[in-house]
Enzyme design. Structure first.
Site, PDB file in Angstrom:
ATOM      1  N   LYS A 141       0.865  -1.192   0.000  1.00 31.29           N
ATOM      2  CA  LYS A 141       0.000   0.000   0.000  1.00 31.29           C
ATOM      3  C   LYS A 141       0.896   1.235   0.000  1.00 31.29           C
ATOM      4  O   LYS A 141       0.740   2.151   0.824  1.00 31.29           O
ATOM      5  CB  LYS A 141      -0.918  -0.058   1.246  1.00 31.29           C
ATOM      6  CG  LYS A 141      -2.008   0.983   1.316  1.00 31.29           C
ATOM      7  CD  LYS A 141      -3.172   0.750   0.378  1.00 31.29           C
ATOM      8  CE  LYS A 141      -4.146   1.907   0.441  1.00 31.29           C
ATOM      9  NZ  LYS A 141      -5.266   1.773  -0.525  1.00 31.29           N
ATOM     10  N   ASP A 171      -5.580  -3.297  -1.859  1.00 23.33           N
ATOM     11  CA  ASP A 171      -7.043  -3.259  -2.001  1.00 23.33           C
ATOM     12  C   ASP A 171      -7.470  -3.908  -3.319  1.00 23.33           C
ATOM     13  O   ASP A 171      -8.349  -4.776  -3.356  1.00 23.33           O
ATOM     14  CB  ASP A 171      -7.595  -1.827  -1.833  1.00 23.33           C
ATOM     15  CG  ASP A 171      -6.775  -0.754  -2.549  1.00 23.33           C
ATOM     16  OD1 ASP A 171      -5.739  -1.092  -3.177  1.00 23.33           O
ATOM     17  OD2 ASP A 171      -7.175   0.428  -2.498  1.00 23.33           O
TER      18      ASP A 171
END
Ligand code: NAD
Ligand code: IPM
Ligand code: MN
Length: 331
Positions: free
Chosen positions: A168, A202
Site C-alpha cells: 500500500k 485493495d
C-alpha cells in the site's frame, strides 16, 4: 526418526489435528510424536497460554504441528501464536492455497502467499493517550530483504513463474515504499527468469476473488498476508482449505490458517483439509517430500472423486473425510 511436537489447542484445533496425526502416521513410519497443551487448557493449568517448557519442547523437536487457539478477551492476554512466532524466529509465513474442488462462481486459484511474519502491524506495541491509541507499525530493511529473498527462492525451487509484491505504498509511502523498493531491487538482482509484478493491496483483494489466475507467488507484509490468505481460502472453498507453515532458520511450526471456529466446535464437521495439508507441508520441510506429496494427492483425490465436506454442503464430516484420505493413501 523425526520428532513432531503436536499442539492441538482450542475449539476445532484438537478435532482437525487428530485427523492430521492419523494421516501422518499412515504416511510415514519415520515419525514420533510428543504432545503439549497450548491455549485455554494450558492457561487453566499454568496461568499462561504457552509455557516456557512447551517452547523448549518445540525447540527440541524437528517441527511442530499446531491446531488453533481461541483468543482471550483478558487485557493481559499474550497471543501464544505471536509468542511462538517470535521466540522461534519464524519470520516466514508460507500459505499456499489451491482449488481442490470446482465451485460455482469461484474461479480456480493456485496461489502461494509468502507473508512477512515478524513485524509490520504485529509489533504489539500500542500506546494509550488521552485521545486514543497509537500502534507502532514497523518495516525494516532486514525483515523485508529476507522475506523477499525467501519468496524468490521459493518461486525458483517450486517452478513458479511470477512474484507479485502486494503493498500500500500509495499511502504508506515510507514503510511500504521501503518494502516495495527492496522487492524491486532484489527482483532485478536475484529474480532472473521470474516475472515481477506489483499490486496495491485493495485491488489485489478484489482480483484474488475475480481473477486469481493473475497471481502465482505473492510476497506481502504481515497484516495484508493475514487477510489475503483468508480471502484466498474463501475462493478455494472456505477456511478449511488454507494450510500454513511458520518457518525460520532453525525451527518451524505448521498449522491450518484458520482459527478455533467456536461456532462449529464439537459438531464433528470441521474440515481437516487445511490441517492435513499443513502436515504435508511439514513432511516436505523435514525431509520427507515423497510422503508429503502422497498426502497431498490423497486429499486432492477425495475431492476429484466427487466427494464433498460439510462446509461445502456435502455429507462428509471430519472423521469420514479422514477415512477417505487414509484409504486413498492405501491404508
Ligand atoms: P475462524 O477461522 O475460527 O472461523 C471463521 C469461520 O470459518 C467460522 O464460520 C468457522 O466455522 C469457519 N471455519 C474455520 N475453520 C474451518 C474448518 N476447518 N472447517 C469448516 N469451517 C471452518 O475465525 P474467527 O471466527 O474469526 O475466530 C475464532 C477464534 O479463533 C478467535 O478467538 C480468533 O482470535 C482465533 N483465531 C486463532 C487462530 C490461530 O490460533 N492460529 C487463527 C485465526 C483465528
Ligand atoms: C493467523 C491468525 C493469527 C494472525 C492470530 C491468531 C494471531 O489470524 O495465523 O492467520 O493474525 O496471524
Ligand atoms: Mn488469520
Amino acid at each position: 526418526m523425526k520428532k513432531v511436537c503436536v499442539l492441538p489447542g482450542d475449539g476445532i484445533g484438537p478435532e482437525v489435528i487428530e485427523c492430521a496425526v492419523k494421516v501422518l502416521n499412515a504416511a510415514s513410519d519415520q515419525l514420533e510424536f510428543v504432545q503439549a497443551d497450548i491455549g485455554q487448557a494450558e492457561y487453566r493449568k499454568s496461568g499462561t497460554h504457552l509455557s516456557r517448557d512447551t517452547l523448549d519442547l518445540m525447540k527440541s523437536c524437528d517441527s511442530s504441528l499446531f491446531g488453533a487457539v481461541t483468543t482471550s478477551s483478558s487485557p493481559d492476554y499474550e497471543s501464544p501464536v505471536l509468542r511462538f512466532r517470535k521466540e522461534l524466529n519464524l519470520y516466514v509465513n508460507l500459505r499456499p492455497v489451491k482449488t481442490l474442488v470446482h465451485l460455482p462462481q469461484r474461479p480456480p486459484l493456485d496461489v502461494v502467499i509468502v507473508r512477512e511474519n515478524s513485524e509490520g502491524m504485529y509489533t504489539q506495541q500500542e500506546q494509550y493517550d488521552d485521545k486514543g491509541v497509537t500502534t507502532l507499525r514497523r518495516v525494516t530493511r532486514e525483515a523485508s530483504d529476507r522475506i523477499v529473498r525467501y519468496a524468490i527462492d521459493y518461486a525458483r525451487k517450486n517452478g513458479r513463474r511470477k512474484v507479485t509484491c502486494v503493498h500500500k505504498a500509495n499511502v504508506l509511502r515510507a514503510s511500504d515504499g521501503l518494502f516495495l523498493s527492496i522487492f524491486r531491487e532484489l527482483m532485478s538482482s536475484e529474480g532472473s527468469g521470474l516475472e515481477a509484478s506489483e499490486q496495491l493491496v485493495d485491488s489485489a483483494a478484489m482480483k484474488l476473488v475475480t481473477d486469481p489466475a493473475e497471481f502465482d507467488v505473492i510476497v506481502t507484509l504481515n497484516l495484508y498476508g493475514d487477510i489475503l490468505s483468508d480471502v484466498a481460502a474463501g475462493v478455494a472453498g472456505g477456511l478449511g482449505f488454507a494450510p500454513s507453515g511458520n518457518l525460520g532458520p532453525k525451527y518451524s511450526v505448521f498449522e491450518p490458517a484458520h482459527g478455533s471456529a467456536p461456532d462449529i466446535a464439537g459438531k464433528g464437521i470441521a474440515n481437516p483439509t487445511a490441517a492435513i495439508l499443513a502436515a504435508a507441508l511439514m513432511l516436505r520441510h523435514i525431509g520427507l517430500p515423497k510422503e508429503g506429496q502422497a498426502v497431498e494427492r490423497a486429499v486432492s483425490e477425495f475431492y476429484s472423486s466427487g466427494h464433498l465436506t460439510s462446509d461445502l454442503g456435502g455429507r462428509h464430516g471430519s472423521v469420514s473425510f479422514t477415512e477417505h484420505v487414509l484409504k486413498n493413501l492405501g491404508r
